[in-house]
Design a protein around this motif. Structure first.
Motif, PDB file in Angstrom:
ATOM      1  N   UNK A  13     -16.964  59.160  46.671  1.00 12.15           N
ATOM      2  CA  UNK A  13     -16.328  60.743  47.069  1.00 12.15           C
ATOM      3  C   UNK A  13     -17.487  61.347  46.847  1.00 12.15           C
ATOM      4  N   UNK A  14     -17.855  62.119  48.092  1.00 11.65           N
ATOM      5  CA  UNK A  14     -18.739  63.255  48.126  1.00 11.65           C
ATOM      6  C   UNK A  14     -18.155  64.477  48.587  1.00 11.65           C
ATOM      7  N   UNK A  15     -19.043  65.343  48.413  1.00  8.42           N
ATOM      8  CA  UNK A  15     -18.562  66.831  49.312  1.00  8.42           C
ATOM      9  C   UNK A  15     -19.511  66.669  50.511  1.00  8.42           C
ATOM     10  N   UNK A  16     -18.862  67.088  51.542  1.00  7.84           N
ATOM     11  CA  UNK A  16     -19.419  66.835  53.122  1.00  7.84           C
ATOM     12  C   UNK A  16     -20.602  67.900  53.014  1.00  7.84           C
ATOM     13  N   UNK A  17     -21.767  67.564  53.664  1.00  7.66           N
ATOM     14  CA  UNK A  17     -22.822  68.477  53.816  1.00  7.66           C
ATOM     15  C   UNK A  17     -22.603  69.134  54.987  1.00  7.66           C
ATOM     16  N   UNK A  18     -21.893  68.814  55.749  1.00  4.46           N
ATOM     17  CA  UNK A  18     -21.552  69.392  57.092  1.00  4.46           C
ATOM     18  C   UNK A  18     -20.492  69.298  57.770  1.00  4.46           C
ATOM     19  N   UNK A  19     -19.871  69.948  58.719  1.00  6.46           N
ATOM     20  CA  UNK A  19     -18.482  69.497  59.341  1.00  6.46           C
ATOM     21  C   UNK A  19     -18.701  68.477  60.099  1.00  6.46           C
ATOM     22  N   UNK A  20     -17.606  67.415  59.928  1.00  5.10           N
ATOM     23  CA  UNK A  20     -17.506  66.089  60.326  1.00  5.10           C
ATOM     24  C   UNK A  20     -16.042  65.795  60.695  1.00  5.10           C
ATOM     25  N   UNK A  21     -15.893  64.735  61.197  1.00  4.46           N
ATOM     26  CA  UNK A  21     -14.549  64.226  61.654  1.00  4.46           C
ATOM     27  C   UNK A  21     -14.147  62.811  60.956  1.00  4.46           C
ATOM     28  N   UNK A  22     -12.851  62.653  60.360  1.00  5.64           N
ATOM     29  CA  UNK A  22     -12.671  61.652  59.686  1.00  5.64           C
ATOM     30  C   UNK A  22     -12.383  60.256  60.853  1.00  5.64           C
ATOM     31  N   UNK A  23     -13.084  59.205  60.552  1.00  2.00           N
ATOM     32  CA  UNK A  23     -13.143  58.051  61.313  1.00  2.00           C
ATOM     33  C   UNK A  23     -11.636  57.751  61.681  1.00  2.00           C
ATOM     34  N   UNK A  24     -10.943  57.681  60.563  1.00  3.87           N
ATOM     35  CA  UNK A  24      -9.490  57.054  60.873  1.00  3.87           C
ATOM     36  C   UNK A  24      -8.454  57.906  61.511  1.00  3.87           C
ATOM     37  N   UNK A  25      -8.521  59.103  60.911  1.00  3.02           N
ATOM     38  CA  UNK A  25      -7.343  60.194  61.432  1.00  3.02           C
ATOM     39  C   UNK A  25      -7.922  60.997  62.478  1.00  3.02           C
ATOM     40  N   UNK A  26      -9.203  61.557  62.414  1.00  5.89           N
ATOM     41  CA  UNK A  26      -9.694  62.262  63.565  1.00  5.89           C
ATOM     42  C   UNK A  26      -9.297  63.788  62.776  1.00  5.89           C
ATOM     43  N   UNK A  27      -9.035  63.906  61.675  1.00  7.59           N
ATOM     44  CA  UNK A  27      -8.791  65.315  61.014  1.00  7.59           C
ATOM     45  C   UNK A  27     -10.287  65.776  60.785  1.00  7.59           C
ATOM     46  N   UNK A  28     -10.394  67.189  61.007  1.00  7.20           N
ATOM     47  CA  UNK A  28     -11.635  67.660  60.573  1.00  7.20           C
ATOM     48  C   UNK A  28     -11.902  67.815  59.246  1.00  7.20           C
ATOM     49  N   UNK A  29     -13.293  67.555  58.813  1.00  5.09           N
ATOM     50  CA  UNK A  29     -13.778  67.735  57.370  1.00  5.09           C
ATOM     51  C   UNK A  29     -14.874  68.953  57.622  1.00  5.09           C
ATOM     52  N   UNK A  30     -14.278  69.853  56.557  1.00  6.59           N
ATOM     53  CA  UNK A  30     -15.285  71.105  56.642  1.00  6.59           C
ATOM     54  C   UNK A  30     -16.332  70.858  55.701  1.00  6.59           C
ATOM     55  N   UNK A  32     -18.483  71.028  52.352  1.00  5.76           N
ATOM     56  CA  UNK A  32     -18.102  71.214  50.923  1.00  5.76           C
ATOM     57  C   UNK A  32     -16.499  70.776  50.623  1.00  5.76           C
ATOM     58  N   UNK A  33     -15.894  69.970  51.564  1.00  4.06           N
ATOM     59  CA  UNK A  33     -14.692  69.735  51.414  1.00  4.06           C
ATOM     60  C   UNK A  33     -14.948  68.068  50.959  1.00  4.06           C
ATOM     61  N   UNK A  34     -14.176  67.596  49.829  1.00  2.00           N
ATOM     62  CA  UNK A  34     -14.346  66.246  49.360  1.00  2.00           C
ATOM     63  C   UNK A  34     -13.747  65.286  50.433  1.00  2.00           C
ATOM     64  N   UNK A  35     -14.456  64.202  50.550  1.00  2.00           N
ATOM     65  CA  UNK A  35     -14.219  63.069  51.364  1.00  2.00           C
ATOM     66  C   UNK A  35     -14.725  61.645  50.838  1.00  2.00           C
ATOM     67  N   UNK A  36     -14.094  60.652  51.545  1.00  2.00           N
ATOM     68  CA  UNK A  36     -14.661  59.368  50.959  1.00  2.00           C
ATOM     69  C   UNK A  36     -15.891  58.939  51.810  1.00  2.00           C
ATOM     70  N   UNK A  37     -16.977  58.693  51.406  1.00  2.00           N
ATOM     71  CA  UNK A  37     -18.151  58.189  52.223  1.00  2.00           C
ATOM     72  C   UNK A  37     -18.423  56.637  52.031  1.00  2.00           C
ATOM     73  N   UNK A  38     -18.547  55.953  53.200  1.00  2.00           N
ATOM     74  CA  UNK A  38     -18.785  54.654  53.147  1.00  2.00           C
ATOM     75  C   UNK A  38     -20.195  54.602  53.936  1.00  2.00           C
ATOM     76  N   UNK A  39     -21.333  54.263  52.885  1.00  2.00           N
ATOM     77  CA  UNK A  39     -22.531  54.488  53.756  1.00  2.00           C
ATOM     78  C   UNK A  39     -22.940  53.313  54.297  1.00  2.00           C
ATOM     79  N   UNK A  40     -22.399  52.029  54.460  1.00  2.00           N
ATOM     80  CA  UNK A  40     -22.768  50.892  55.145  1.00  2.00           C
ATOM     81  C   UNK A  40     -22.149  50.980  56.576  1.00  2.00           C
TER      82      UNK A  40
END
Length: 69
Positions: A13-30, A32-40
């Motif tokens: 679990x990380x805090x997003x460093x920039x705006x991005x989009x969820x790979x599964x749902x397509x929801x926006x991730x702002x 500073x918002x928490x998200x799950x990151x899969x580095x591989x």
């Protein structure tokens, strides 16, 4: 409580460093918002996605209850 070794390519679990989009749902991730990151896979998942919920369940099983409960 025993601390398990973590590896560089483990999901986390990380805090997003920039705006991005969820790979599964397509929801926006702002930023500073928490998200799950899969580095591989180089993918981020919104905390409300199924993948993030599965990760949280696994994380609780291993780190809270212990790996051999």
């Amino acid at each position: 409580m025993r601390k398990f070794k973590s590896y560089k390519m483990d999901p986390r679990i990380i805090q997003a460093r920039f705006d991005s989009t969820c790979k599964e749902t397509g929801k926006a991730i702002k930023k500073g918002q928490d998200c799950v990151y899969y580095p591989k896979a180089r993918a981020v998942y919104h905390m409300e996605s199924k993948t993030a919920q599965d990760f949280n369940s696994w994380h609780e099983d291993v780190f809270v209850l212990g790996h051999n409960y």
